[in-house]
Scaffold this active site. Structure first.
Site, mmCIF file in Angstrom:
data_model
loop_
_atom_site.group_PDB
_atom_site.id
_atom_site.type_symbol
_atom_site.label_atom_id
_atom_site.label_comp_id
_atom_site.label_asym_id
_atom_site.label_seq_id
_atom_site.Cartn_x
_atom_site.Cartn_y
_atom_site.Cartn_z
ATOM 1 N N SER A 165 -6.179 5.550 -10.195
ATOM 2 C CA SER A 165 -5.865 4.229 -9.646
ATOM 3 C C SER A 165 -6.962 3.237 -10.010
ATOM 4 C CB SER A 165 -5.781 4.349 -8.124
ATOM 5 O OG SER A 165 -5.762 3.084 -7.529
ATOM 6 N N PRO A 183 -9.505 -5.933 5.951
ATOM 7 C CA PRO A 183 -10.767 -5.285 5.590
ATOM 8 C C PRO A 183 -10.605 -4.452 4.321
ATOM 9 C CG PRO A 183 -10.251 -4.901 7.910
ATOM 10 C CD PRO A 183 -9.056 -5.585 7.305
ATOM 11 N N ASN A 187 6.021 12.805 1.747
ATOM 12 C CA ASN A 187 6.182 11.341 1.718
ATOM 13 C C ASN A 187 7.353 10.942 0.834
ATOM 14 O OD1 ASN A 187 5.283 8.790 2.615
ATOM 15 N ND2 ASN A 187 4.356 8.393 0.621
ATOM 16 N N PHE A 206 -2.559 0.039 -12.040
ATOM 17 C CA PHE A 206 -2.866 -1.156 -11.245
ATOM 18 C C PHE A 206 -1.847 -1.215 -10.087
ATOM 19 C CE2 PHE A 206 -6.670 -3.142 -12.923
ATOM 20 C CZ PHE A 206 -6.999 -2.123 -13.815
ATOM 21 N N LYS A 247 -9.724 9.898 -5.600
ATOM 22 C CA LYS A 247 -9.265 9.704 -6.992
ATOM 23 C C LYS A 247 -10.439 9.845 -7.958
ATOM 24 C CE LYS A 247 -4.945 9.106 -6.400
ATOM 25 N NZ LYS A 247 -4.031 10.124 -6.876
ATOM 26 N N THR A 277 -8.157 1.457 -8.039
ATOM 27 C CA THR A 277 -9.019 1.440 -6.871
ATOM 28 C C THR A 277 -10.385 2.074 -7.182
ATOM 29 O OG1 THR A 277 -8.895 1.728 -4.481
ATOM 30 C CG2 THR A 277 -8.315 3.633 -5.785
ATOM 31 N N TYR A 282 -9.583 7.350 0.162
ATOM 32 C CA TYR A 282 -8.506 7.522 -0.818
ATOM 33 C C TYR A 282 -9.050 7.280 -2.235
ATOM 34 C CZ TYR A 282 -4.718 6.134 -3.912
ATOM 35 O OH TYR A 282 -3.895 6.006 -5.008
HETATM 36 P P1 NAD Z 1 4.428 8.830 -3.278
HETATM 37 O O1 NAD Z 1 3.843 9.116 -1.954
HETATM 38 O O2 NAD Z 1 5.759 8.177 -3.334
HETATM 39 O O3 NAD Z 1 4.490 10.182 -4.148
HETATM 40 C C1 NAD Z 1 3.553 11.219 -3.998
HETATM 41 C C2 NAD Z 1 4.329 12.501 -3.811
HETATM 42 O O4 NAD Z 1 3.427 13.588 -3.655
HETATM 43 C C3 NAD Z 1 5.234 12.471 -2.577
HETATM 44 O O5 NAD Z 1 6.555 12.785 -2.960
HETATM 45 C C4 NAD Z 1 4.650 13.562 -1.665
HETATM 46 O O6 NAD Z 1 5.649 14.192 -0.905
HETATM 47 C C5 NAD Z 1 3.963 14.472 -2.674
HETATM 48 N N1 NAD Z 1 2.844 15.242 -2.153
HETATM 49 C C6 NAD Z 1 1.727 14.803 -1.511
HETATM 50 N N2 NAD Z 1 0.932 15.833 -1.206
HETATM 51 C C7 NAD Z 1 1.531 16.965 -1.664
HETATM 52 C C8 NAD Z 1 1.203 18.343 -1.643
HETATM 53 N N3 NAD Z 1 0.086 18.782 -1.064
HETATM 54 N N4 NAD Z 1 2.063 19.221 -2.194
HETATM 55 C C9 NAD Z 1 3.203 18.802 -2.788
HETATM 56 N N5 NAD Z 1 3.571 17.508 -2.838
HETATM 57 C C10 NAD Z 1 2.745 16.604 -2.271
HETATM 58 O O7 NAD Z 1 3.358 7.977 -4.105
HETATM 59 P P2 NAD Z 1 3.509 7.235 -5.483
HETATM 60 O O8 NAD Z 1 3.410 5.784 -5.211
HETATM 61 O O9 NAD Z 1 4.652 7.756 -6.242
HETATM 62 O O10 NAD Z 1 2.132 7.676 -6.158
HETATM 63 C C11 NAD Z 1 2.049 8.781 -7.031
HETATM 64 C C12 NAD Z 1 0.590 8.990 -7.387
HETATM 65 O O11 NAD Z 1 0.071 7.810 -7.976
HETATM 66 C C13 NAD Z 1 -0.302 9.304 -6.192
HETATM 67 O O12 NAD Z 1 -1.264 10.254 -6.579
HETATM 68 C C14 NAD Z 1 -0.969 7.973 -5.898
HETATM 69 O O13 NAD Z 1 -2.223 8.140 -5.287
HETATM 70 C C15 NAD Z 1 -1.099 7.400 -7.292
HETATM 71 N N6 NAD Z 1 -1.171 5.930 -7.297
HETATM 72 C C16 NAD Z 1 -0.179 5.222 -6.658
HETATM 73 C C17 NAD Z 1 -0.254 3.837 -6.636
HETATM 74 C C18 NAD Z 1 0.799 3.020 -5.923
HETATM 75 O O14 NAD Z 1 0.563 1.867 -5.621
HETATM 76 N N7 NAD Z 1 1.984 3.549 -5.645
HETATM 77 C C19 NAD Z 1 -1.320 3.175 -7.267
HETATM 78 C C20 NAD Z 1 -2.289 3.939 -7.921
HETATM 79 C C21 NAD Z 1 -2.205 5.328 -7.927
HETATM 80 C C1 UD1 Z 2 -3.732 -1.326 -2.196
HETATM 81 C C2 UD1 Z 2 -4.907 -0.434 -1.913
HETATM 82 C C3 UD1 Z 2 -5.335 0.217 -3.213
HETATM 83 C C4 UD1 Z 2 -4.174 0.988 -3.827
HETATM 84 C C5 UD1 Z 2 -3.030 -0.003 -4.024
HETATM 85 C C6 UD1 Z 2 -1.802 0.637 -4.572
HETATM 86 C C7 UD1 Z 2 -6.017 -1.453 0.019
HETATM 87 C C8 UD1 Z 2 -7.237 -2.149 0.506
HETATM 88 N N1 UD1 Z 2 -5.965 -1.226 -1.309
HETATM 89 O O1 UD1 Z 2 -4.128 -2.250 -3.165
HETATM 90 O O2 UD1 Z 2 -6.412 1.093 -2.986
HETATM 91 O O3 UD1 Z 2 -4.541 1.540 -5.068
HETATM 92 O O4 UD1 Z 2 -2.690 -0.581 -2.756
HETATM 93 O O5 UD1 Z 2 -1.242 1.507 -3.644
HETATM 94 O O6 UD1 Z 2 -5.141 -1.096 0.788
HETATM 95 N N2 UD1 Z 2 -1.056 -8.483 1.125
HETATM 96 C C9 UD1 Z 2 -0.673 -9.405 2.074
HETATM 97 N N3 UD1 Z 2 0.166 -8.993 3.067
HETATM 98 C C10 UD1 Z 2 0.636 -7.712 3.158
HETATM 99 C C11 UD1 Z 2 0.233 -6.769 2.173
HETATM 100 C C12 UD1 Z 2 -0.618 -7.195 1.184
HETATM 101 O O7 UD1 Z 2 -1.072 -10.559 2.023
HETATM 102 O O8 UD1 Z 2 1.394 -7.400 4.098
HETATM 103 C C13 UD1 Z 2 -1.930 -8.920 0.014
HETATM 104 C C14 UD1 Z 2 -3.263 -8.190 -0.074
HETATM 105 O O9 UD1 Z 2 -4.228 -8.838 0.688
HETATM 106 C C15 UD1 Z 2 -3.524 -8.245 -1.592
HETATM 107 C C16 UD1 Z 2 -2.132 -8.241 -2.209
HETATM 108 O O10 UD1 Z 2 -1.233 -8.639 -1.187
HETATM 109 O O11 UD1 Z 2 -4.140 -9.465 -1.924
HETATM 110 C C17 UD1 Z 2 -1.706 -6.867 -2.712
HETATM 111 O O12 UD1 Z 2 -1.849 -5.933 -1.656
HETATM 112 P P1 UD1 Z 2 -1.331 -4.409 -1.782
HETATM 113 O O13 UD1 Z 2 0.073 -4.420 -2.261
HETATM 114 O O14 UD1 Z 2 -1.603 -3.745 -0.477
HETATM 115 O O15 UD1 Z 2 -2.201 -3.790 -2.934
HETATM 116 P P2 UD1 Z 2 -3.807 -3.741 -3.099
HETATM 117 O O16 UD1 Z 2 -4.506 -4.317 -1.940
HETATM 118 O O17 UD1 Z 2 -4.120 -4.296 -4.431
#
Ligand code: NAD
Ligand code: UD1
Length: 351
Positions: A139, A307, A50, A192, A167, A141, A163
């Site tokens: 997360s 949802p 990704n 967050f 976590k 979440t 998902y």
């Molecule tokens: P991202 O997808 O950009 O980064 C995750 C990376 O992990 C990617 O580069 C992907 O290629 C790599 N990866 C996945 N599976 C792998 C595997 N089996 N072996 C080696 N590499 C692998 O996501 P991100 O937004 O940078 O998130 C990083 C971490 O933080 C994730 O664990 C995600 O669940 C967590 N997280 C993200 C958010 C968010 O909103 N971005 C929120 C809360 C938690």
């Molecule tokens: C989502 C994930 C959460 C994850 C987080 C960070 C879901 C249900 N939850 O959180 O588990 O940890 O991303 O990756 O997917 N919104 C719109 N239009 C859009 C997109 C979002 O109105 O096209 C709204 C949503 O309803 C929400 C807010 O924007 O109220 C934030 O949404 P989003 O960025 O997807 O994050 P979370 O829902 O908080």
């Protein structure tokens, strides 16, 4: 790519060799910048499922430092073991994982397999090589639908999608590991809503498909890639009826990892921290802030609720502030300005 052992001390901690699983991704690449700027040596393991290696090249351009990159899958036992054996790793930041909620509902086995198996392989390899310092990307979440906000770390947990459950399971696996051997030091960081980009527009979030999350979606509407934003519901019990979230600038989040690593150096055992700003903003407030930062109008349409969405979610980050000396410093105007600069300079992402 080769690590350059320039080795200057980053202030409070000794220079460390830090392995970042998933370090080529969105949060990982920003964390690489912070670690390199503080003099640490960075080794990245990522299978690029990704992300793109270009993110790491850009990190090298920003910092003028080198990264050692292994394009490997975390579930490959022997290769992960080799990497830990061949480098004198001080700590691991474990970002690697699949992160789409919707995809996890459709493909739960793939999510559990990747996220949990990957973690088990990593822990075994760390144990075998005597590496016992880990920062894990959890997360908010895991809290599910919180009964009160702001959310403290001791609030009840109850994620309601695969998902989120992956976590929580990993948090529990790491807790069991720690209970079995208290020489481990593990920081569970509950992020967050990470948003924004490194200032300068060289690295940022690059969704491989249609964005699931609000901020990348808004950015792509602003740059003309997508016609309009769909706002998922305006009938929530929030000030303007749209969902409220805690949007944390990815650079603040990245800095939190450095503070967590410094904490691990003090031998704290197993610790859990919320990394958020403590402030909630609605979807409409984020649209307005983005319009101001970009000078672009964001057309939108109100549609039905998504949802699984919850009305309101924001952190109480005071424990992280007290224990880590960390707090988010950047507000939503900076978030939107930096997200826009990244999107504007890279309308097709890293391509
Ligand atoms: P991202 O997808 O950009 O980064 C995750 C990376 O992990 C990617 O580069 C992907 O290629 C790599 N990866 C996945 N599976 C792998 C595997 N089996 N072996 C080696 N590499 C692998 O996501 P991100 O937004 O940078 O998130 C990083 C971490 O933080 C994730 O664990 C995600 O669940 C967590 N997280 C993200 C958010 C968010 O909103 N971005 C929120 C809360 C938690
Ligand atoms: C989502 C994930 C959460 C994850 C987080 C960070 C879901 C249900 N939850 O959180 O588990 O940890 O991303 O990756 O997917 N919104 C719109 N239009 C859009 C997109 C979002 O109105 O096209 C709204 C949503 O309803 C929400 C807010 O924007 O109220 C934030 O949404 P989003 O960025 O997807 O994050 P979370 O829902 O908080």
């Amino acid at each position: 790519m080769e690590v350059q052992h320039k080795g200057h001390d980053g202030g409070q901690t000794e220079t460390m060799n830090i392995l970042l699983t998933g370090g080529a991704g969105y949060i990982g690449s920003h964390t690489c910048v912070i670690l390199l700027e503080h003099g640490h040596h960075v080794i990245v393991l990522d299978n690029l499922c990704n992300s793109k290696a270009a993110s790491l090249k850009r990190v090298q351009k920003i910092t003028g430092k080198n990264i050692l990159f292994y394009q490997k899958d975390l579930r490959n036992k022997s290769e992960v073991n080799e990497i830990l054996k061949n480098h004198s790793i001080d700590a691991v930041i474990h970002f690697a994982g699949l992160k789409s909620v919707a995809e996890s509902v459709d493909q739960p086995l793939r999510y559990y397999q990747n996220n949990i198996d990957g973690t088990l392989v990593l822990c075994e390899a760390m144990q075998a090589n005597g590496v016992k310092n880990m920062v894990f990307s959890s997360s908010a979440t895991v809290y599910g639908n919180p009964s009160t906000v702001p959310i403290k770390e001791n609030a009840p947990v109850g994620p309601f999608n695969p998902y989120g459950r992956s976590k929580l399971f990993i948090e529990e696996i790491l807790t069991d590991l720690y209970l079995s051997d208290k020489s481990w030091n593990i920081a569970l960081l509950r992020y967050f809503n990470p948003v924004g980009a490194h200032p300068g527009g060289l690295i940022g979030e690059d969704p491989s498909d249609l964005p699931n999350n609000l901020m990348p979606y808004i950015s792509q509407v602003a740059v003309g890639k997508l016609p309009q934003l769909q706002i998922y519901g305006d009938d929530y019990e929030t000030p303007d009826g749209t969902g409220v979230r805690d949007y944390i600038h990815v650079m603040d989040l990245a800095e939190g990892h450095l503070n967590a690593l410094e904490k691990l150096a003090s031998d704290p055992g197993l610790v859990t921290y919320n990394l958020g700003t403590g402030k909630g903003y609605s979807v409409l407030e984020m649209v307005t802030a983005f319009e101001k930062a970009s000078g672009k109008q964001i057309p939108y349409k109100i549609v039905g609720r998504r949802p699984g969405d919850i009305p309101t979610c924001y952190a109480d980050p005071s424990f992280a502030e007290k224990e880590l000396g960390w707090m988010a410093r950047r507000g939503i105007d900076e978030v939107c300005a930096d997200a826009w600069q990244w999107q504007y300079m890279n309308p097709k992402g890293y391509v």
